[in-house]
Scaffold this motif. Sequence first.
Motif, PDB file in Angstrom:
ATOM      1  N   UNK A  83      36.619  28.538  51.471  1.00 56.28           N
ATOM      2  CA  UNK A  83      35.515  29.475  51.264  1.00 56.28           C
ATOM      3  C   UNK A  83      36.043  30.903  51.137  1.00 56.28           C
ATOM      4  N   UNK A  84      36.985  31.274  51.989  1.00 50.23           N
ATOM      5  CA  UNK A  84      37.608  32.600  51.895  1.00 50.23           C
ATOM      6  C   UNK A  84      38.306  32.763  50.549  1.00 50.23           C
ATOM      7  N   UNK A  85      38.964  31.701  50.105  1.00 53.51           N
ATOM      8  CA  UNK A  85      39.688  31.742  48.830  1.00 53.51           C
ATOM      9  C   UNK A  85      38.711  31.995  47.677  1.00 53.51           C
ATOM     10  N   UNK A  86      37.614  31.256  47.666  1.00 52.20           N
ATOM     11  CA  UNK A  86      36.640  31.435  46.604  1.00 52.20           C
ATOM     12  C   UNK A  86      36.030  32.828  46.602  1.00 52.20           C
ATOM     13  N   UNK A  87      35.663  33.302  47.772  1.00 56.73           N
ATOM     14  CA  UNK A  87      35.047  34.628  47.869  1.00 56.73           C
ATOM     15  C   UNK A  87      36.035  35.728  47.488  1.00 56.73           C
ATOM     16  N   UNK A  88      37.297  35.561  47.866  1.00 57.61           N
ATOM     17  CA  UNK A  88      38.296  36.569  47.504  1.00 57.61           C
ATOM     18  C   UNK A  88      38.541  36.575  45.997  1.00 57.61           C
ATOM     19  N   UNK A  89      38.551  35.403  45.386  1.00 57.73           N
ATOM     20  CA  UNK A  89      38.806  35.334  43.943  1.00 57.73           C
ATOM     21  C   UNK A  89      37.695  36.022  43.148  1.00 57.73           C
ATOM     22  N   UNK A  90      36.490  36.063  43.685  1.00 52.11           N
ATOM     23  CA  UNK A  90      35.387  36.743  43.005  1.00 52.11           C
ATOM     24  C   UNK A  90      35.714  38.222  42.818  1.00 52.11           C
ATOM     25  N   UNK A  91      36.447  38.805  43.762  1.00 52.07           N
ATOM     26  CA  UNK A  91      36.816  40.210  43.657  1.00 52.07           C
ATOM     27  C   UNK A  91      37.728  40.513  42.486  1.00 52.07           C
ATOM     28  N   UNK A  92      38.382  39.494  41.935  1.00 54.85           N
ATOM     29  CA  UNK A  92      39.279  39.699  40.797  1.00 54.85           C
ATOM     30  C   UNK A  92      38.669  39.300  39.471  1.00 54.85           C
ATOM     31  N   UNK A 117      39.866  36.371  35.036  1.00 56.95           N
ATOM     32  CA  UNK A 117      39.259  36.382  36.370  1.00 56.95           C
ATOM     33  C   UNK A 117      38.151  35.359  36.540  1.00 56.95           C
ATOM     34  N   UNK A 118      37.278  35.242  35.526  1.00 59.21           N
ATOM     35  CA  UNK A 118      36.161  34.303  35.612  1.00 59.21           C
ATOM     36  C   UNK A 118      36.663  32.868  35.713  1.00 59.21           C
ATOM     37  N   UNK A 119      37.652  32.527  34.884  1.00 59.93           N
ATOM     38  CA  UNK A 119      38.214  31.174  34.922  1.00 59.93           C
ATOM     39  C   UNK A 119      38.884  30.897  36.265  1.00 59.93           C
ATOM     40  N   UNK A 120      39.506  31.926  36.842  1.00 57.21           N
ATOM     41  CA  UNK A 120      40.163  31.772  38.136  1.00 57.21           C
ATOM     42  C   UNK A 120      39.144  31.431  39.220  1.00 57.21           C
ATOM     43  N   UNK A 121      38.030  32.157  39.237  1.00 57.66           N
ATOM     44  CA  UNK A 121      37.002  31.916  40.249  1.00 57.66           C
ATOM     45  C   UNK A 121      36.464  30.496  40.139  1.00 57.66           C
ATOM     46  N   UNK A 122      36.142  30.085  38.933  1.00 59.23           N
ATOM     47  CA  UNK A 122      35.582  28.747  38.735  1.00 59.23           C
ATOM     48  C   UNK A 122      36.592  27.661  39.096  1.00 59.23           C
ATOM     49  N   UNK A 123      37.852  27.917  38.792  1.00 61.29           N
ATOM     50  CA  UNK A 123      38.899  26.950  39.131  1.00 61.29           C
ATOM     51  C   UNK A 123      39.030  26.781  40.646  1.00 61.29           C
ATOM     52  N   UNK A 124      39.006  27.902  41.365  1.00 61.21           N
ATOM     53  CA  UNK A 124      39.126  27.845  42.826  1.00 61.21           C
ATOM     54  C   UNK A 124      37.947  27.094  43.430  1.00 61.21           C
ATOM     55  N   UNK A 125      36.732  27.417  42.983  1.00 62.20           N
ATOM     56  CA  UNK A 125      35.555  26.759  43.550  1.00 62.20           C
ATOM     57  C   UNK A 125      35.522  25.266  43.215  1.00 62.20           C
ATOM     58  N   UNK A 161      27.528  31.619  40.219  1.00 61.45           N
ATOM     59  CA  UNK A 161      27.128  31.293  38.848  1.00 61.45           C
ATOM     60  C   UNK A 161      25.769  31.910  38.510  1.00 61.45           C
ATOM     61  N   UNK A 162      24.876  31.950  39.491  1.00 61.41           N
ATOM     62  CA  UNK A 162      23.571  32.580  39.258  1.00 61.41           C
ATOM     63  C   UNK A 162      23.734  34.062  38.954  1.00 61.41           C
ATOM     64  N   UNK A 163      24.641  34.701  39.682  1.00 57.73           N
ATOM     65  CA  UNK A 163      24.895  36.129  39.456  1.00 57.73           C
ATOM     66  C   UNK A 163      25.500  36.369  38.081  1.00 57.73           C
ATOM     67  N   UNK A 164      26.364  35.452  37.644  1.00 56.55           N
ATOM     68  CA  UNK A 164      26.982  35.577  36.320  1.00 56.55           C
ATOM     69  C   UNK A 164      25.917  35.467  35.233  1.00 56.55           C
ATOM     70  N   UNK A 165      25.027  34.512  35.385  1.00 56.04           N
ATOM     71  CA  UNK A 165      23.952  34.330  34.403  1.00 56.04           C
ATOM     72  C   UNK A 165      23.050  35.559  34.378  1.00 56.04           C
ATOM     73  N   UNK A 166      22.710  36.074  35.556  1.00 55.41           N
ATOM     74  CA  UNK A 166      21.846  37.245  35.637  1.00 55.41           C
ATOM     75  C   UNK A 166      22.517  38.451  34.999  1.00 55.41           C
ATOM     76  N   UNK A 167      23.817  38.606  35.285  1.00 58.10           N
ATOM     77  CA  UNK A 167      24.549  39.738  34.717  1.00 58.10           C
ATOM     78  C   UNK A 167      24.602  39.640  33.188  1.00 58.10           C
ATOM     79  N   UNK A 168      24.830  38.419  32.692  1.00 57.72           N
ATOM     80  CA  UNK A 168      24.873  38.229  31.243  1.00 57.72           C
ATOM     81  C   UNK A 168      23.503  38.497  30.614  1.00 57.72           C
ATOM     82  N   UNK A 169      22.453  38.053  31.300  1.00 62.84           N
ATOM     83  CA  UNK A 169      21.100  38.295  30.785  1.00 62.84           C
ATOM     84  C   UNK A 169      20.785  39.789  30.752  1.00 62.84           C
ATOM     85  N   UNK A 170      21.149  40.485  31.807  1.00 60.76           N
ATOM     86  CA  UNK A 170      20.893  41.916  31.864  1.00 60.76           C
ATOM     87  C   UNK A 170      21.661  42.662  30.775  1.00 60.76           C
TER      88      UNK A 170
END
Length: 305
Positions: free
Chosen positions: A187-196, A202-210, A235-244
């Motif tokens: 969980x720490x790994x996934x949350x930390x990867x979001x920061x990058x 970066x996006x592929x890294x986060x999804x790979x870790x999770x 993923x919800x935040x990514x969709x929202x950000x893309x929509x915005x």
Amino acid sequence: MATAAETSASEPEAESKAGPKADGEEDEVKAARTRRKVLSRAVAAATYKTMGPAWDQQEEGVSESDGDEYAMASSAESSPGEYEWEYDEEEEKNQLEIERLEEQLSINVYDYNCHVDLIRLLRLEGELTKVRMAREKMSEIFPLTEELWLEWLHDEISMAQDGLDREHVYDLFEKAVKDYICPNIWLEYGQYSVGGIGQKGGLEKVRSVFERALSSVGLHMTKGLALWEAYREFESAIVEAARLEKVHSLFRRQLAIPLYDMEATFAEYEEWSEDPIPESVIQNYNKALQQLEKYKPYEEALVKK
């Protein structure tokens, strides 16, 4: 009617009753005066501790003798010098213990508790380079517990400054997840990867870790839920950000074209956007507005025909 004898006899009795009362009032006055004096000394001492020796007690109405008396009364309190002495003594004690532990490990490198104690003391003393080396040596010999790994990871994360440091922390997470099946570390790994996520890939890294985290501990009965929720929220935040961003893009494209009721569109964009409208968008809008004023007469002429 009382006689003179009776009056004279009652006077001593009255005096005897009044005497203790007067004495009690005098004692109470003395007690109040003492309390005020002690309070003034306490205030003086507190002010002295805050402002230092430069504060003049005489200016505050406290005599030197009062200061001396309070100093004697508060002799149980430790002075800054005593604190420093106690700190130096504790630091020296820790250094001696560190040397002893290092010597013990040079004799027996497989002393698990010795490794743990050494890491704890080095961390306490702020020896960042040494504690990192101690942790690396221990991890080469033993698998580290969840607590040891999380403490190490948190320390490294707090010191990470740039992309290279982030890669170092990623490598450390990779070592950590190999020691034990630990949902909290994943969980720490996934949350930390979001920061990058802003870095290249970066996006592929986060999804790979999770995804790897779910494969490893997603079925954990009690702690798997936190991973699923974190991944879903990401993923919800990514969709929202893309929509915005899509809505932003449409507003900006529209405002760059001379159209009727542009002012209302601009006002709507200002109200909708949480961030200030970029200067480049405002410039394009003003240009389009000027073009609209030029074209309006021709458009209105065509409508009349």
